[in-house]
Design a protein around this motif. Structure first.
Motif, PDB file in Angstrom:
ATOM      1  N   UNK A 364     -43.457 -38.905 -21.729  1.00 23.50           N
ATOM      2  CA  UNK A 364     -43.213 -37.497 -21.394  1.00 23.50           C
ATOM      3  C   UNK A 364     -41.823 -37.322 -20.801  1.00 23.50           C
ATOM      4  N   UNK A 365     -41.335 -38.325 -20.098  1.00 18.61           N
ATOM      5  CA  UNK A 365     -39.948 -38.270 -19.629  1.00 18.61           C
ATOM      6  C   UNK A 365     -39.000 -38.232 -20.830  1.00 18.61           C
ATOM      7  N   UNK A 366     -39.307 -39.026 -21.875  1.00 18.55           N
ATOM      8  CA  UNK A 366     -38.541 -38.928 -23.126  1.00 18.55           C
ATOM      9  C   UNK A 366     -38.589 -37.503 -23.665  1.00 18.55           C
ATOM     10  N   UNK A 367     -39.767 -36.912 -23.640  1.00 19.40           N
ATOM     11  CA  UNK A 367     -39.932 -35.566 -24.187  1.00 19.40           C
ATOM     12  C   UNK A 367     -39.104 -34.544 -23.402  1.00 19.40           C
ATOM     13  N   UNK A 368     -39.041 -34.700 -22.081  1.00 21.73           N
ATOM     14  CA  UNK A 368     -38.200 -33.804 -21.273  1.00 21.73           C
ATOM     15  C   UNK A 368     -36.743 -33.942 -21.691  1.00 21.73           C
ATOM     16  N   UNK A 369     -36.297 -35.174 -21.886  1.00 18.68           N
ATOM     17  CA  UNK A 369     -34.920 -35.394 -22.332  1.00 18.68           C
ATOM     18  C   UNK A 369     -34.672 -34.766 -23.698  1.00 18.68           C
ATOM     19  N   UNK A 370     -35.656 -34.882 -24.576  1.00 19.88           N
ATOM     20  CA  UNK A 370     -35.541 -34.286 -25.908  1.00 19.88           C
ATOM     21  C   UNK A 370     -35.432 -32.760 -25.801  1.00 19.88           C
ATOM     22  N   UNK A 371     -36.313 -32.162 -25.000  1.00 19.77           N
ATOM     23  CA  UNK A 371     -36.279 -30.707 -24.837  1.00 19.77           C
ATOM     24  C   UNK A 371     -34.952 -30.251 -24.238  1.00 19.77           C
ATOM     25  N   UNK A 372     -34.449 -31.008 -23.291  1.00 22.52           N
ATOM     26  CA  UNK A 372     -33.163 -30.654 -22.691  1.00 22.52           C
ATOM     27  C   UNK A 372     -32.062 -30.652 -23.746  1.00 22.52           C
ATOM     28  N   UNK A 373     -32.019 -31.695 -24.574  1.00 22.64           N
ATOM     29  CA  UNK A 373     -30.989 -31.769 -25.607  1.00 22.64           C
ATOM     30  C   UNK A 373     -31.105 -30.665 -26.630  1.00 22.64           C
ATOM     31  N   UNK A 374     -32.344 -30.416 -27.097  1.00 22.67           N
ATOM     32  CA  UNK A 374     -32.541 -29.383 -28.114  1.00 22.67           C
ATOM     33  C   UNK A 374     -32.205 -28.001 -27.570  1.00 22.67           C
ATOM     34  N   UNK A 375     -32.621 -27.703 -26.341  1.00 24.06           N
ATOM     35  CA  UNK A 375     -32.345 -26.396 -25.744  1.00 24.06           C
ATOM     36  C   UNK A 375     -30.861 -26.225 -25.402  1.00 24.06           C
ATOM     37  N   UNK A 376     -30.181 -27.342 -25.184  1.00 18.34           N
ATOM     38  CA  UNK A 376     -28.763 -27.256 -24.835  1.00 18.34           C
ATOM     39  C   UNK A 376     -27.923 -26.740 -25.999  1.00 18.34           C
ATOM     40  N   UNK A 377     -28.314 -27.086 -27.227  1.00 15.11           N
ATOM     41  CA  UNK A 377     -27.500 -26.708 -28.387  1.00 15.11           C
ATOM     42  C   UNK A 377     -28.215 -25.743 -29.321  1.00 15.11           C
ATOM     43  N   UNK A 378     -29.509 -25.489 -29.063  1.00 16.09           N
ATOM     44  CA  UNK A 378     -30.283 -24.654 -29.986  1.00 16.09           C
ATOM     45  C   UNK A 378     -31.541 -24.189 -29.266  1.00 16.09           C
TER      46      UNK A 378
END
Length: 667
Positions: A364-378
């Motif tokens: 889930x920590x991976x998932x938070x990082x993923x969401x952060x990256x996706x929301x940062x650019x899209x």
């Protein structure tokens, strides 16, 4: 093969590259067929369920490439995808090896000699962005190609092979909603290409991403300075709730990315969308349970709200299952959450064993990082719910679960053993750990506790059973490490052998403080946590045959042990309504391996009986019916029998482990 294992271990040991047990790697080569003596082209690929970071040769599946590639001609199409995994068994070369995974086709159909499939946070961020295809081209040009979401399997292998064939400049691809795949002519080249994709994606997100992808902070939702204490208090309540269908173990983290995510305005929306990468949501479930109260909320209010949210979560999960299940879907595996998010406090993750619970949190920590990256650019856009269900309740996933080894008798139980740094306590900790329990090794000697815990791969705490604050801290440590405590062994003890006239009040108080008072305090803390969990539990007292046997020059020790023995009966009567069983073990003198005897008690007792100290164990044995010396392991055996489940209806019992001392027979 050696190059493949070394590459796998390097890639898998860095969480920036892939998650635990996620992804797979492969290599192709030629060996001599032992039957025909002719050269045969082979594929070595990480098998199902293995971990790249710890991969060994036994974790590889070995297949004949000619047979694997011949499956293209008989592939019946995506609607019958599952049949292809069974077909992989007919492509195996030699004996042994791991079971081929669903990703085997990806590795075998790509012509490059070396292939890596990984789940890096930066890569998945692009893969889950709403305009991921456009961003992939912007980030990589023609060097990395976008592949739309497709469930892992043979068709995905065909898709990636087509990318390799049709895009000669490409070094790999971004798999929509999923991860990355890279290839190379050599092992070093494949690894370099994998790292290039990961690092380029991370740099792209850093350069182009907005600084606050999760939105502004929510007033009052920032990290609470008392969060560890609050988490420890909530842990047994949560563990009881998420064990509604089956007992779970817990793991807590207050990692900064988790706390920041939960302090931001967008976290409810993003958490509700759930994770995307199949490896993520298989371990975290379709979405987490999120507390909607600030960390300052009163404990009773938080507990009441968690109970409401838990029931709503279960209803929602049942509805999710019923929306998508078909007549041939596996039965629902349980409706409890695997991830519980507490703003200002942190995250609890749950699983059937300690590793599964810990790994769920890491995912889930991976998932938070993923969401952060996706929301940062899209905008974060994970795969749709129906696709998640198809993977979560995949027949192939069910088969993987069926291959897991049978759980050990104490799996899912958390034990705290006092005085576990040496002697009887150490033997008990060893036995409980060997039988599958998670063990909190507690001892007043911190160095000894850590030595035993390190040997067993468990948790150590320095605990003085005469100090309530020390006891509370030890139980809190167990709650944060494993979710709670449900098996306690009161073993801590000491002894001074003196006749009545020489026994001082200090001698009396010291022994009663440790054994009588200490056991009372530990049992009180244990009962508090066990009642909060609502899962029952076991409390075991290591008393002594001296609790019922009148021996000379032993007034303080024997009286303290008699106190312990009666505590067993009193607590069995009081705690039975909560499903908590309280039993005792009455050993005779355990000389070999005993910290008490080594500390002077042995010499004192040997003097009482007029035998050399080195013969004391044999002396004790000869006065018993069986003529056998009692060792620490024999006491540990009794604890295991009392707590392993077969004596589920036994409480208030004292089990003699004394070789048969008639004067200690229970009446």
């Amino acid at each position: 093969m050696n190059e493949l294992i070394a590459r796998s271990n390097r890639l898998g040991s860095d969480p920036a590259n892939t998650n635990f047990a996620g992804g797979n790697t492969s290599a192709k080569g030629t060996e001599t067929d032992p039957v025909t003596g002719e050269p045969v082209d082979l594929l070595w690929v990480k098998g199902s369920g293995g971990d790249l970071g710890t991969l060994t040769a036994d974790g590889l599946a070995v297949l004949r490439l000619d047979r694997l590639r011949a499956l293209v001609d008989v592939y019946p199409g995506p609607d019958r995808e599952d049949e292809m995994v069974a077909a992989f068994d007919y492509c195996l070369h030699g004996r042994g090896g791991a079971a081929p995974s669903i990703d085997t086709a990806m590795h075998g159909l790509v012509t490059a000699a070396h292939v890596d499939h990984l789940h890096p946070d930066a890569g998945i961020a692009l893969a889950t962005a709403a305009d991921g295809e456009k961003l992939t081209e912007q980030c990589f040009g023609d060097r990395v190609v976008w592949v739309p979401w497709r469930r892992p399997g043979f068709q995905l292998g065909l898709d990636i092979a087509a990318v390799e064939r049709d895009h000669p400049a490409a070094i790999g691809c971004i798999l929509g909603g999923h991860g990355i795949t890279a290839w190379g002519a050599t092992s070093d080249e494949a690894e370099a290409h994998s790292l290039e994709i990961i690092r380029t994606a991370a740099a792209f997100l850093e350069e182009h991403g907005r600084p606050d992808p999760f939105g502004p902070e929510i007033p009052g939702y920032q990290a609470d300075p008392d969060r560890l204490a609050k988490a420890a208090e909530l842990a047994p309540v949560l563990r009881g709730l998420v064990s509604t269908d089956r007992v779970q173990l817990g793991h807590f983290t207050d990692a900064a990315p988790v706390l920041d995510f939960l302090a931001r305005a967008e976290h409810p929306r993003l958490a509700a969308l759930g994770t995307s990468c199949p490896d993520h949501f298989l371990r975290t479930k379709v979405r987490p349970l999120v507390l909607d109260l600030p960390p300052s909320a009163p404990f009773d209010q938080v507990v009441a709200r968690l109970k409401e949210l838990h029931e709503a979560y279960r209803e929602d999960y049942r509805a999710y299952y019923e929306r998508h299940a078909t007549s041939d879907s596996p039965a629902m595996r349980g409706a409890d959450p695997a991830i519980v998010l507490l703003p200002g406090i942190g995250m609890f993750s749950f699983g059937a064993d300690a590793q599964t619970a810990r790994v769920a949190g890491e995912f889930y920590l991976n998932a938070i990082n993923v969401m952060r990256g996706a929301e940062a650019v899209s905008t974060y856009a994970p795969i749709e719910e129906r696709e998640k269900f198809r993977i979560e309740y995949w027949a192939l996933e069910e088969a993987k679960l069926a291959r897991r080894p049978k759980p050990k008798p104490l799996q899912g139980r958390v034990a705290l053993v006092t005085g576990a740094g040496s002697g009887i306590g150490k033997a008990i900790a060893r036995r409980l750990a060997a039988e599958g329990a998670c063990v909190v090794v507690a001892d007043v000697n911190a160095e000894s506790a850590h030595a035993v815990a390190d040997e067993l791969g468990q948790v150590a705490v320095a605990m003085d059973v005469t100090d309530e604050a020390s006891i509370d801290a030890a139980f809190a440590a167990g709650a944060l490490a494993f979710g709670g405590i449900d098996l306690v062994v009161n073993n801590a003890g000491l002894s001074v052998s003196k006749p009545l006239a020489e026994t001082t009040a200090e001698d009396w108080d010291r022994q009663h403080d440790v054994m009588a008072r200490g056991s009372f305090l530990v049992s009180k803390a244990a009962a508090h946590q066990m009642v909060a969990q609502g899962l029952g539990g076991d409390i075991v007292y290591i008393s002594s045959k001296n609790s019922v046997f009148a021996g000379p020059n032993n007034i303080a020790y024997s009286a303290a042990k008699a106190d312990q023995a009666h505590q067993v009966r009193l607590l069995a009567a009081e705690l039975g309504e909560h499903g908590i069983r309280v039993n005792g073990v009455n050993p005779d003198g355990v000389v070999r391996g005993s910290g008490i005897f080594a500390g002077g008690w042995g010499a004192q007792r040997a003097a009482v009986y007029g035998v050399p100290e080195e013969e004391l164990g044999a002396f004790y044995a000869q006065r018993s019916l069986l003529k056998r010396e009692v060792l620490p392991e024999h006491v540990a055996n009794a604890v295991f029998v009392l707590t392993a489940g077969e004596l589920s209806h036994t409480t208030g019992l004292h089990v003699p482990v004394d070789g048969g001392v008639t004067g200690a027979f229970l009446r």
